[in-house]
Design an enzyme around this catalytic site. Structure first.
Site, short mmCIF file in Angstrom:
data_model
loop_
_atom_site.label_atom_id
_atom_site.label_comp_id
_atom_site.label_asym_id
_atom_site.label_seq_id
_atom_site.Cartn_x
_atom_site.Cartn_y
_atom_site.Cartn_z
N CYS A 7 46.83 35.69 91.75
CA CYS A 7 48.06 35.96 91.02
C CYS A 7 48.81 37.11 91.66
O CYS A 7 48.22 38.10 92.08
CB CYS A 7 47.82 36.24 89.54
SG CYS A 7 47.04 34.89 88.65
N ARG A 29 48.73 34.96 97.17
CA ARG A 29 47.79 35.34 96.11
C ARG A 29 47.67 34.27 95.02
O ARG A 29 46.70 34.28 94.26
CB ARG A 29 48.24 36.66 95.46
CG ARG A 29 48.27 37.84 96.40
CD ARG A 29 48.72 39.09 95.65
NE ARG A 29 47.74 39.47 94.66
CZ ARG A 29 46.79 40.37 94.85
NH1 ARG A 29 46.69 40.98 96.02
NH2 ARG A 29 45.94 40.68 93.90
N TRP A 48 47.62 31.82 89.90
CA TRP A 48 46.44 31.07 90.31
C TRP A 48 45.68 30.80 89.03
O TRP A 48 45.15 31.71 88.40
CB TRP A 48 45.59 31.86 91.31
CG TRP A 48 44.49 31.07 91.94
CD1 TRP A 48 44.56 30.30 93.05
CD2 TRP A 48 43.13 30.97 91.46
NE1 TRP A 48 43.34 29.73 93.32
CE2 TRP A 48 42.45 30.12 92.37
CE3 TRP A 48 42.43 31.51 90.39
CZ2 TRP A 48 41.09 29.80 92.22
CZ3 TRP A 48 41.08 31.20 90.24
CH2 TRP A 48 40.44 30.36 91.15
N ASN A 93 47.53 39.56 85.66
CA ASN A 93 46.54 39.11 86.64
C ASN A 93 45.17 39.54 86.12
O ASN A 93 44.98 40.69 85.78
CB ASN A 93 46.82 39.75 88.00
CG ASN A 93 45.83 39.31 89.07
OD1 ASN A 93 45.06 38.38 88.86
ND2 ASN A 93 45.86 39.98 90.21
N GLY A 94 44.23 38.58 86.02
CA GLY A 94 42.89 38.90 85.53
C GLY A 94 42.45 37.91 84.48
O GLY A 94 43.07 36.85 84.30
N GLU A 104 30.78 30.52 109.49
CA GLU A 104 32.19 30.90 109.38
C GLU A 104 33.10 29.79 109.93
O GLU A 104 34.16 29.50 109.35
CB GLU A 104 32.43 32.21 110.13
CG GLU A 104 33.87 32.70 110.17
CD GLU A 104 34.46 33.00 108.81
OE1 GLU A 104 35.70 33.16 108.74
OE2 GLU A 104 33.73 33.05 107.80
N LYS A 143 35.96 27.83 107.70
CA LYS A 143 37.38 27.74 108.06
C LYS A 143 37.86 26.29 107.99
O LYS A 143 38.94 26.01 107.48
CB LYS A 143 37.63 28.30 109.47
CG LYS A 143 37.46 29.78 109.61
CD LYS A 143 38.57 30.59 108.99
CE LYS A 143 38.29 31.01 107.57
NZ LYS A 143 37.25 31.96 107.32
N GLU A 163 38.11 25.15 104.31
CA GLU A 163 39.17 25.82 103.55
C GLU A 163 40.54 25.19 103.80
O GLU A 163 41.32 25.02 102.86
CB GLU A 163 39.22 27.30 103.92
CG GLU A 163 38.10 28.13 103.35
CD GLU A 163 38.22 29.59 103.78
OE1 GLU A 163 38.09 30.47 102.92
OE2 GLU A 163 38.44 29.84 104.98
N HIS A 172 15.13 19.69 110.06
CA HIS A 172 14.55 19.75 108.73
C HIS A 172 15.48 19.14 107.67
O HIS A 172 15.46 19.55 106.52
CB HIS A 172 14.19 21.19 108.37
CG HIS A 172 13.15 21.78 109.27
ND1 HIS A 172 11.80 21.61 109.06
CD2 HIS A 172 13.26 22.50 110.40
CE1 HIS A 172 11.13 22.22 110.01
NE2 HIS A 172 12.00 22.78 110.85
N LYS A 178 44.00 34.40 98.01
CA LYS A 178 43.59 35.35 99.04
C LYS A 178 42.62 36.39 98.51
O LYS A 178 41.59 36.65 99.10
CB LYS A 178 44.83 36.05 99.61
CG LYS A 178 44.52 37.02 100.74
CD LYS A 178 43.99 36.31 101.95
CE LYS A 178 43.68 37.24 103.08
NZ LYS A 178 42.99 36.56 104.18
#
Length: 612
Positions: free
Chosen positions: A2, A27, A74, A100-101, A485, A489, A492, A508, A607
């Site tokens: 947010c 955000r 968000w 926000n929260g 990583e 990427k 995402e 395995h 973000k």
């Protein structure tokens, strides 16, 4: 998560707020809205979708005002739609609120208000908080400031809020707990935002609101009080951020710009710290705690997502160089499992934003158990920077793309410097190796630059694999976290399912997935695990898997064995992740772009994760 923007002063508020929301859209971008106050009263306009949809909604409306606020959402409580978008009116429409929260006890507050005859138009916890504040204001007889303070004393959860009142066109009230809020101080004007990016165009003077503080802006003056009504004197910081740093600079996407900024961001993370010619390393933020770090019996690293991967790299480096046992924990799990933390333990918290809610909670838990906390973050004045005992900034500059790139390499750079400093102080590294690694670190920006010159070749490979629905990434040792990583990427931003594994673990279980339709990215650089990784590649090829290998420049063995190779310069094994990750970032970016994805704002992601 947010984005909040607000303004009161002498400028036109609406265009300023809209521009700020665009800068904060990374955000949150499920919906957006603004509240404005002028001769027509307190008006709210909001729309599902990105800020451009809100702009279209505002077209032709009367938006003249010198006070206003806006929000990009968000979604947490309630699906993304016009109704759940912020701002929200209070019950009698005397107030507008953005938030926000998460208000954890909103359901109980809502039930109490329902019994009083309140009705609600949205599914959000934010509307409940706005109605709660108005109810106290109407029934307790005090000021709006008093009502906000009393309401927040009853609230459980995290919040950054801004409130406007129809009764006062000069007043904004803001408060924070666990979610960031910055106040920009101008000439007879004030700006509020979730971070400094919407503010730097107008002022470099900012105040970082602390937890449990309320800011009251009224008649051109600012007052800051705590929840117990104690007046505080806020410290005004000078923001170093330049406007050009938050623009695309000719690149198609922020993510691509940030990938190409890595030579500079890595260098900036070493600047003033590394002097290879003199064989010296200075970390000012750790100066008073370096002995404690070197003598520690255990280090616990906490982080989320990409920061967790950087922590995994650091585990290898600290143990190799400083011979200190290291554990790496997901911050989101750490606080819920009653971890064993002892006095004398070092906890290193990693966060690009410095505001990650789970990491902040992990810090508070570790502090309560007597640990010494180091922070590694990118934002000066952030909550984590203020909550830790010591630490180091990464100096990567603002990262706007939701999928982190330059933050990862900057974090690994700083963590490597910390490990080197601890090893030197502890005496577990020879002077010759110490000097060699410092010299090699100074060469890393140029080597990353060389990898970036292969961008066109990587794009050609990416085009071949845009069909894929699954990917496997393999690496050993320090390159295993890089495989994780790289897979993250791709997930995402392209929405392709991808998993990273230690190369030896393929036998395995994951080897069952290998066939001619399964692309396998293998980090096969010339290091101590090279021969073993080559064996793993042969196992993949025996099952008709298609292999993209990240190889060391000059390797003549692997090109005839794999389908595609991407060469990177030779680097000391300890520093390899700083270089080997770069082609994986470009590969993910190119595949996502070719699949028509919004790489800067991938679906469902935000973000800065400032809620648990």
């Amino acid at each position: 998560m947010c984005g909040i923007v607000a303004y009161v002063g002498h400028r036109e508020a609406c265009p300023l707020v809209i521009k700020g929301l665009k800068r904060l859209e990374y955000r949150g971008y499920d919906s957006a809205g603004v509240a404005l106050m002028n001769g027509h009263g307190l008006k709210i306009y909001k729309k599902k979708g990105k800020v451009i949809a809100l702009e279209q909604e505002l077209d032709g409306k009367e938006t003249h005002a010198t006070i206003g606020m806006g929000h990009t959402r968000w979604a947490t409580h309630g699906e993304p739609n016009d109704v759940n978008a912020h701002p929200h009116y209070s019950f009698h429409r005397k107030l507008a609120i953005i938030h926000n929260g998460i208000i954890e006890n909103y359901a109980a507050i809502k039930q109490a208000l329902l019994k009083k005859g309140h009705t609600f138009t949205s599914e959000t916890d934010t509307e409940v908080l706005g109605q709660f504040i108005e109810d106290i204001w109407e029934n307790n007889g005090g000021s709006l400031e008093d009502a906000v303070r009393l309401a927040l004393q009853e609230v459980v959860g995290a919040y950054a809020i801004v409130i406007m009142s129809e009764t006062d066109p000069t007043q904004l009230i803001a408060a924070r707990k666990g979610s960031p809020l910055v106040i920009g101080v101008g000439e007879n004007e004030f700006f509020l935002a979730s971070d400094a990016t919407p503010i730097v165009e107008y002022t470099k003077d900012v105040i970082y609101l602390n937890d449990y503080e309320i800011a009251v802006i009224k008649n051109g003056e600012l007052k800051v009080v705590t929840l117990d009504n104690t007046t505080t004197t806020p410290y005004v910081h000078k923001v170093e951020l330049e406007l050009e740093a938050i623009e695309k600079g000719g690149f198609d996407h922020f993510m691509l710009k940030e990938i190409f900024e890595q030579p500079r961001s890595i260098a900036d993370s070493m600047r003033g710290r590394v002097q290879a010619d003199a064989g010296t390393l200075q970390l000012g933020g750790l100066r008073d705690y370096l002995d404690k770090l070197a003598k520690s019996k255990r280090i616990v690293i906490v982080g989320c997502g990409t920061s967790w991967h950087a922590g995994l790299v650091a585990e290898y480096i600290f143990e190799e160089l400083a011979r200190i046992p290291v554990e790496v924990e997901y911050a989101s799990e750490f606080r819920y499992r009653n971890p064993i933390i002892k006095e004398g333990d070092i906890v290193i918290a990693i966060s690009q934003s410095g505001e990650t809610a789970d990491t902040l909670a992990a810090i508070e838990l570790a502090k309560s158990k007597g640990a010494t906390i180091f922070g590694v973050c990118n934002v000066v004045g952030s909550s984590i920077a203020r909550a830790t005992d010591a630490g180091a900034y990464t100096h990567a500059g603002p990262e706007i793309g939701v999928a982190s790139t330059k933050a990862f390499t900057a974090q690994v750079t700083v963590l490597t410097l910390m490990a080197l400093a601890a090893a030197k102080r502890k005496g577990t590294i020879s002077d010759s190796l110490f000097r060699q690694l410092l010299a090699e670190m100074e060469s890393i920006p140029a080597k990353v630059e060389k990898v970036l010159q292969a961008a066109d070749k990587i794009k050609e490979i990416a085009y071949i694999f845009t069909y894929a629905r699954n990917f496997i990434y393999l690496g050993r040792g320090l390159n295993f976290p890089v495989a994780l990583e790289g897979a993250l990427k791709l997930k995402e931003i392209s929405y392709i399912h991808a998993e990273g594994y230690p190369a030896a673990e393929m036998k395995h279980g994951p080897i069952a997935l290998i066939d001619e339709d399964m692309p396998v990215v293998v980090i096969a650089t010339k290091d101590s695990s090279y021969e073993k990784v080559v064996s793993n590649i042969q196992e993949v090829k025996a099952r008709k898997g298609r292999v993209i290998a990240i190889t060391t420049e000059g390797d003549t063995h692997l090109p005839g064995m794999v389908d595609f190779t991407i060469e990177i310069p030779k680097v000391h094994e300890v520093l390899m992740p700083l270089v080997s990750v770069v082609p994986l970032q470009l590969l993910a970016y190119d595949i996502a772009v070719m699949r028509g994805r919004n790489v800067d704002q991938p679906r469902n992601l935000a973000k800065s994760v400032t809620v648990e």
